[in-house]
Design a protein around this motif. Structure first.
Motif, short mmCIF file in Angstrom:
data_model
loop_
_atom_site.label_atom_id
_atom_site.label_comp_id
_atom_site.label_asym_id
_atom_site.label_seq_id
_atom_site.Cartn_x
_atom_site.Cartn_y
_atom_site.Cartn_z
N ILE A 56 0.50 -1.04 0.29
CA ILE A 56 0.02 -0.07 -0.08
C ILE A 56 1.05 1.17 -0.16
N LEU A 57 2.17 1.46 1.21
CA LEU A 57 3.18 2.55 0.81
C LEU A 57 3.30 2.40 -0.15
N ILE A 58 3.30 1.35 -1.27
CA ILE A 58 4.61 1.32 -2.30
C ILE A 58 3.67 1.86 -3.66
N GLU A 59 2.10 1.51 -3.60
CA GLU A 59 1.43 2.25 -4.21
C GLU A 59 0.76 3.76 -4.50
N LEU A 60 0.93 4.14 -2.70
CA LEU A 60 0.23 5.36 -2.98
C LEU A 60 1.44 6.25 -2.31
N TRP A 61 2.50 6.34 -2.84
CA TRP A 61 3.74 7.32 -3.10
C TRP A 61 4.65 6.56 -4.07
N PHE A 105 1.32 -7.82 15.16
CA PHE A 105 -0.55 -7.75 14.57
C PHE A 105 -0.73 -6.62 14.33
N LEU A 106 -1.43 -6.15 16.01
CA LEU A 106 -1.91 -5.18 15.62
C LEU A 106 -1.63 -3.41 16.03
N PHE A 107 -0.41 -3.53 15.17
CA PHE A 107 -0.03 -2.46 14.63
C PHE A 107 -0.31 -2.35 13.19
N PHE A 108 -0.41 -3.31 12.88
CA PHE A 108 0.59 -3.68 11.24
C PHE A 108 -1.40 -3.67 11.14
N VAL A 109 -2.71 -4.28 11.86
CA VAL A 109 -3.44 -4.07 11.69
C VAL A 109 -4.12 -2.72 11.40
N ILE A 110 -3.83 -1.63 12.11
CA ILE A 110 -4.08 -0.66 12.66
C ILE A 110 -4.08 0.49 11.46
N LEU A 111 -2.95 -0.12 11.03
CA LEU A 111 -1.69 0.82 10.03
C LEU A 111 -2.27 0.35 8.31
N TYR A 112 -2.37 -0.94 8.53
CA TYR A 112 -2.93 -1.27 7.20
C TYR A 112 -4.66 -0.98 7.12
N LEU A 113 -6.29 -0.40 8.19
CA LEU A 113 -7.17 -0.33 7.75
C LEU A 113 -7.05 1.44 7.51
N LEU A 114 -5.80 2.23 8.33
CA LEU A 114 -5.64 3.67 8.64
C LEU A 114 -5.19 4.13 6.59
N LEU A 115 -4.42 3.13 5.94
CA LEU A 115 -3.82 3.17 5.04
C LEU A 115 -4.59 2.67 3.95
N SER A 116 -5.35 1.82 4.00
CA SER A 116 -6.22 2.02 3.17
C SER A 116 -7.29 1.92 2.70
N GLY A 117 -8.49 3.40 4.01
CA GLY A 117 -8.85 4.22 3.84
C GLY A 117 -8.53 5.74 3.31
N PHE A 118 -7.25 5.26 3.34
CA PHE A 118 -6.92 7.12 2.90
C PHE A 118 -6.01 7.07 1.36
N GLY A 119 -5.72 5.46 1.20
CA GLY A 119 -5.67 5.48 -0.04
C GLY A 119 -7.55 5.67 -0.79
N LEU A 120 -8.29 5.26 -0.38
CA LEU A 120 -9.29 5.16 -0.79
C LEU A 120 -10.18 6.28 -1.26
N ILE A 121 -9.77 6.94 0.22
CA ILE A 121 -10.46 8.88 0.11
C ILE A 121 -9.41 9.30 -1.25
N SER A 122 -7.70 8.71 -0.67
CA SER A 122 -7.24 9.87 -1.78
C SER A 122 -7.68 9.71 -3.52
N ARG A 123 -8.10 8.32 -3.42
CA ARG A 123 -7.99 7.80 -4.94
C ARG A 123 -9.32 8.58 -5.91
N ILE A 124 -10.10 8.29 -4.86
CA ILE A 124 -11.67 9.17 -4.81
C ILE A 124 -11.69 10.28 -5.56
N PHE A 125 -10.77 11.76 -4.28
CA PHE A 125 -11.12 13.07 -4.47
C PHE A 125 -9.48 13.47 -5.88
N SER A 126 -9.07 12.16 -5.93
CA SER A 126 -7.99 12.60 -7.21
C SER A 126 -8.53 12.44 -9.67
#
Length: 126
Positions: A56-61, A105-126
């Motif tokens: 996700i980080l590679i895809e976003l940035w 596990f907890l850290f990366f699940v939370i990070l995965y959900l946050l980055l997925s939401g951020f990526g979804l929102i950023s792709r919608i508005f770009s």
């Protein structure tokens, strides 16, 4: 056959929640113990969530952040070790490794959900 296997592996790495759910359901069917199955599914999919965050980080940035993921992993390991030493005065390696792995596990699940939401929102508005 190899293309089907590659597609299944790519889907599980891309959507680690699906992989977690499949492992959880399989484990519940075998062991009949939901809490043990929850821990087992979490332990087995930690790497999937780490890989998903990496991609996700590679895809976003358009940059590789593998070094950052490893640094976070070892930083969490350091803090969990320090906390266990401060609390109990002794380091029990089995509990230590489980704590490190599950906190990651907890850290990366939370990070995965946050980055997925951020990526979804950023792709919608770009």
């Amino acid at each position: 056959m190899t293309s089907v296997l590659a597609a299944v592996i790519a889907t599980i790495v891309t959507v680690p929640l699906l992989g977690w759910y499949v492992i959880y359901l399989t484990s519940v069917k075998i062991s009949k113990n939901k809490s043990k199955s929850l821990r087992r599914a979490s332990d087995w999919t930690t790497v999937l969530f780490m890989m998903a965050v990496y991609f996700i980080l590679i895809e976003l940035w358009d940059q590789s952040f593998g070094w950052l993921i490893l640094a976070i992993f070892f930083l969490i390991a350091f803090f969990v070790t320090w906390i266990q030493w401060k609390v109990s005065g002794d380091i029990q390696t089995n509990k230590l490794f489980k704590g490190i792995w599950r906190f990651n596990f907890l850290f990366f699940v939370i990070l995965y959900l946050l980055l997925s939401g951020f990526g979804l929102i950023s792709r919608i508005f770009s």
